[in-house]
Design an enzyme around this catalytic site. Structure first.
Site, PDB file in Angstrom:
ATOM      1  N   HIS A 199       1.097  -1.195  -0.233  1.00 48.19           N
ATOM      2  CA  HIS A 199       0.273   0.516  -0.193  1.00 48.19           C
ATOM      3  C   HIS A 199       0.765   1.399   0.624  1.00 48.19           C
ATOM      4  CE1 HIS A 199      -3.205  -2.077   0.436  1.00 48.19           C
ATOM      5  NE2 HIS A 199      -3.719  -2.027   0.176  1.00 48.19           N
ATOM      6  N   GLU A 446     -10.794 -10.698  -4.939  1.00 48.21           N
ATOM      7  CA  GLU A 446      -9.969 -10.663  -4.150  1.00 48.21           C
ATOM      8  C   GLU A 446      -9.786 -11.897  -3.741  1.00 48.21           C
ATOM      9  OE1 GLU A 446      -8.908  -6.416  -2.868  1.00 48.21           O
ATOM     10  OE2 GLU A 446     -10.793  -7.386  -1.669  1.00 48.21           O
ATOM     11  N   ASP A 470      -4.831  -7.808  -4.684  1.00 48.46           N
ATOM     12  CA  ASP A 470      -5.053  -9.044  -3.680  1.00 48.46           C
ATOM     13  C   ASP A 470      -4.904  -9.978  -4.039  1.00 48.46           C
ATOM     14  OD1 ASP A 470      -4.559  -8.232  -1.234  1.00 48.46           O
ATOM     15  OD2 ASP A 470      -6.477  -6.866  -1.154  1.00 48.46           O
ATOM     16  N   CYS A 517      -9.713  -2.188 -10.750  1.00 50.23           N
ATOM     17  CA  CYS A 517      -8.965  -1.703 -10.287  1.00 50.23           C
ATOM     18  C   CYS A 517      -7.928  -1.937  -8.956  1.00 50.23           C
ATOM     19  CB  CYS A 517     -10.403  -1.087  -8.891  1.00 50.23           C
ATOM     20  SG  CYS A 517     -10.484  -1.832  -7.701  1.00 50.23           S
TER      21      CYS A 517
HETATM   22  C1  PEP Z   1      -7.398  -4.771  -4.885  1.00 51.76           C
HETATM   23  O1  PEP Z   1      -6.666  -5.787  -4.010  1.00 51.76           O
HETATM   24  O2  PEP Z   1      -6.442  -5.284  -6.408  1.00 51.76           O
HETATM   25  C2  PEP Z   1      -6.994  -3.783  -4.549  1.00 51.76           C
HETATM   26  C3  PEP Z   1      -7.470  -2.631  -5.820  1.00 51.76           C
HETATM   27  O3  PEP Z   1      -7.320  -3.391  -3.220  1.00 51.76           O
HETATM   28  P1  PEP Z   1      -6.127  -2.843  -2.306  1.00 51.76           P
HETATM   29  O4  PEP Z   1      -4.876  -2.536  -2.861  1.00 51.76           O
HETATM   30  O5  PEP Z   1      -6.459  -1.872  -1.898  1.00 51.76           O
HETATM   31  O6  PEP Z   1      -5.911  -3.569  -1.721  1.00 51.76           O
HETATM   32 MG    MG Z   2      -7.074  -5.596  -1.919  1.00 54.40          MG
END
Ligand code: PEP
Ligand code: MG
Length: 592
Positions: A199, A446, A470, A517
């Protein structure tokens, strides 16, 4: 001496500047510049804080009971000596004079310099005094914070500092701290820890500044104030470069700025393929203010509002329904009728609620946090918090098009509980006289289980959003934040491609919305692949939209789709994609 450090490229571009070393635990110290006429008062503020701590320790020493162990008095003496040492406050004052750093920043910068000197000492006793130095600095920082009151530190852009851009070097930066840097003075990041989709890397990308993570040793090898080049494309860091290398990188920096300016001209061009297929390019945002950059970049909606960032930097205290409502409403209003997809909190794993927990997770090796009480699991375990968030989201729907997205769903029972909670929340809002409109419900794909059972999930929801970050992590059993296994984190893995492709096809066949996403959506290297799979909705950081749009404009969706079966059967999908998909790409330059 010039040398290179290698890491993982996470945010593109070249940054050239001076290194600012910041200890992980001190990343949240305020970093801002003081104006030239504030320098003397800033030094006075530092010395006042120092004197307050001297007074406190001297009093403590005077009041030690007669039977107190004599080591205690000796320790206080060491601390008092350190406080009076010119090498600490004298040199910190010099940072204020030379660089216009605020007192907290100057003190932490000087701590980094001294800590290294302690590390290199031969004598064990002296080496261990580093811990005393850190404690003393902590106390002075505490005194400075107390003087400044509880108000958030002013985040001032680079109005007064020297001409040189500054690059942050740290062992690690928690996502919560990265958020504070959004409007910060730093023009690039280097960390020892992290992977491409950790993140911290995601937030660096959202700030659109070059970053290299997972260098393992950068924070040990790079010295305060060293000249550093971050090559965010190659994942390399060049320390104290020669003039020739520096000139080469300055040239590349200018080139990439020109390229960005060129791509920015695509902002108002609709994202339509050569054969007329319209594609939605939505934005991923972390805070309501990011919606403005989404609009500026030409996004046609918000595909992912990571609401958990509203829950961070609050010492574990959760935002109230009203506060959340105001934040969601602000994002919705900024998007002026375009859809805003709000994801319920995804805390846990590398996004704990407060910084203390981050350190505990990292250092005490809590078992598998990524597989623990995360995301929807946490929300369902905290039902009143969950209802509060849903109420705030539904109330925002009275101001524009809101879509609700649930992270980390793996069980139908979770979907049933979510639907039941939504019914309760709607009733509560009606009873309280709050307006709301229809909110589409979506779940994130995910966890491989969700992808495999997608047809069952699709019966209950309006849309799905594939979180490739994920999905890859859980499909390949690779911790996305762990640089030691980063080389195995592979979006081109056949199993990953099968899951993504099947999910898109099944959602399309069911007439339900589907978007991606995760970071793959914003990486132009995957645009054609995802188009070939039938994806028509991408969500990414606003800064990535122009480059992805350029790929869309050059693509022939039908020809791409016909190449897909060969790609999915291939033992080397990346190589096959290179050959097959590029054949379906127009060579024509779209912008000049
Ligand atoms: C993902 O897991 O691809 C996602 C968009 O969520 P995050 O990156 O916030 O876990
Ligand atoms: Mg995620």
């Amino acid at each position: 001496m010039s040398f290179q450090v290698f890491g993982i490229a996470v945010s593109r571009g070249v940054a050239i500047g001076r290194a600012v070393l910041v200890a992980s635990s001190r990343v949240d110290v305020a970093h801002y510049f003081v104006s030239p006429d504030e320098i003397q008062s800033e030094i006075a503020r530092l010395l006042r804080a120092r004197d307050a701590v001297v007074h406190e320790l001297a009093t403590l020493k005077d009041e030690l009971p007669g039977d107190a162990p004599h080591e205690l008095a000796a320790l206080l003496d060491v601390h008092l000596m350190l406080l009076h040492d010119e090498a600490l406050t004298g040199s910190a004052s010099q940072w204020i004079v030379d660089r216009h750093y605020n007192a907290e920043w100057a003190l932490s910068a000087q701590l980094e310099v001294l800590a290294r000197q302690f590390d290199e000492m031969e004598d064990d006793y002296l080496r261990e005094r580093k811990a005393d130095l850190e404690q003393v600095v902590e106390r002075v920082l505490g005194a400075l914070a107390q003087e400044a009151g509880k108000a958030p530190p002013p985040v001032r852009p680079r109005d007064f500092g020297g001409e040189d851009p500054l690059l942050l070097v740290a062992a690690d930066i928690a996502p919560a701290d990265m958020i504070q840097f959004k409007r910060s003075v730093f023009r690039g990041f280097i960390t020892d820890i992290g992977g491409k989709t950790s993140h911290t890397a995601i937030v660096a990308r959202s700030m659109d500044i070059p970053a290299v993570v997972g260098t393992r040793e950068a924070s040990r090898l790079i010295m305060q104030d060293d000249w550093v080049i971050i090559d965010g494309d190659a994942g390399t860091v060049i320390v104290n470069p020669s003039p020739i290398v520096l000139e080469e990188y300055r040239f590349r920096q200018r080139q990439s700025e020109l390229e960005r300016a060129r791509l920015a001209r695509l902002r108002h061009t609709p994202a339509v393929t050569l054969d007329g297929v319209q594609v939605d390019l939505h934005a991923n945002i972390e805070m309501p203010v990011d919606a403005e950059s989404a609009v500026a970049a030409g996004a046609t909606g918000v595909g992912l509002f990571r609401s958990e960032f509203l829950f961070m930097n609050r010492d574990g205290e959760l935002p109230s329904e009203e506060e959340q409502f105001i934040a969601y409403k602000a994002a919705v209003e900024s998007m002026k009728g375009m859809p805003v997809t709000i994801r319920t909190v995804d805390v846990g794993a590398d996004k704990p609620l407060d910084r203390l927990t981050v350190n505990e997770l990292r250092h005490e090796h809590v078992l598998n946090p990524a597989m623990g009480l995360r995301a929807i699991r946490w929300s369902l375990a905290e039902p009143s918090m969950f209802r509060q968030q849903l109420r705030a989201i539904y109330r925002a729907s009275a101001y524009g098009k809101v879509r609700l997205l649930i992270p980390m769903v793996a069980h139908l029972s979770e979907v049933r509980q979510i639907l039941e909670t939504i019914r309760k929340v709607q009733q509560q809002l009606t009873d309280a006289g709050h307006a709301f409109t229809r909110v589409e419900l979506g779940v994130m794909i995910e966890i491989p289980a969700a992808a495999v059972m997608l047809p069952l999930l699709l019966r209950h929801v309006d849309f799905v959003s594939i979180g490739t970050n994920d999905l890859i992590q859980y499909t390949l059993a690779i911790d996305r934040a762990d640089e030691a296994v980063a080389h195995l984190y592979d979006p081109w893995h056949p199993a990953v491609l099968q899951l993504i492709s099947q999910s898109i096809a099944q959602a399309n066949a069911a007439g339900k919305g589907v978007s991606v996403c995760g970071e793959m959506a914003g990486d132009p290297d995957f645009t054609e692949l995802l188009l070939a799979m039938g994806l028509r909705s991408f969500s990414m950081h606003p800064s990535q939209i122009p480059a992805v749009k350029q790929r869309v404009l050059r693509a022939d969706a039908q020809r791409l789709a016909s190449a897909l079966p060969r790609l999915l059967e291939s033992e080397d999908p990346r190589a096959t994609a290179e050959k097959e998909l590029s054949a379906a790409r127009s060579g024509a330059a779209i912008v000049h």
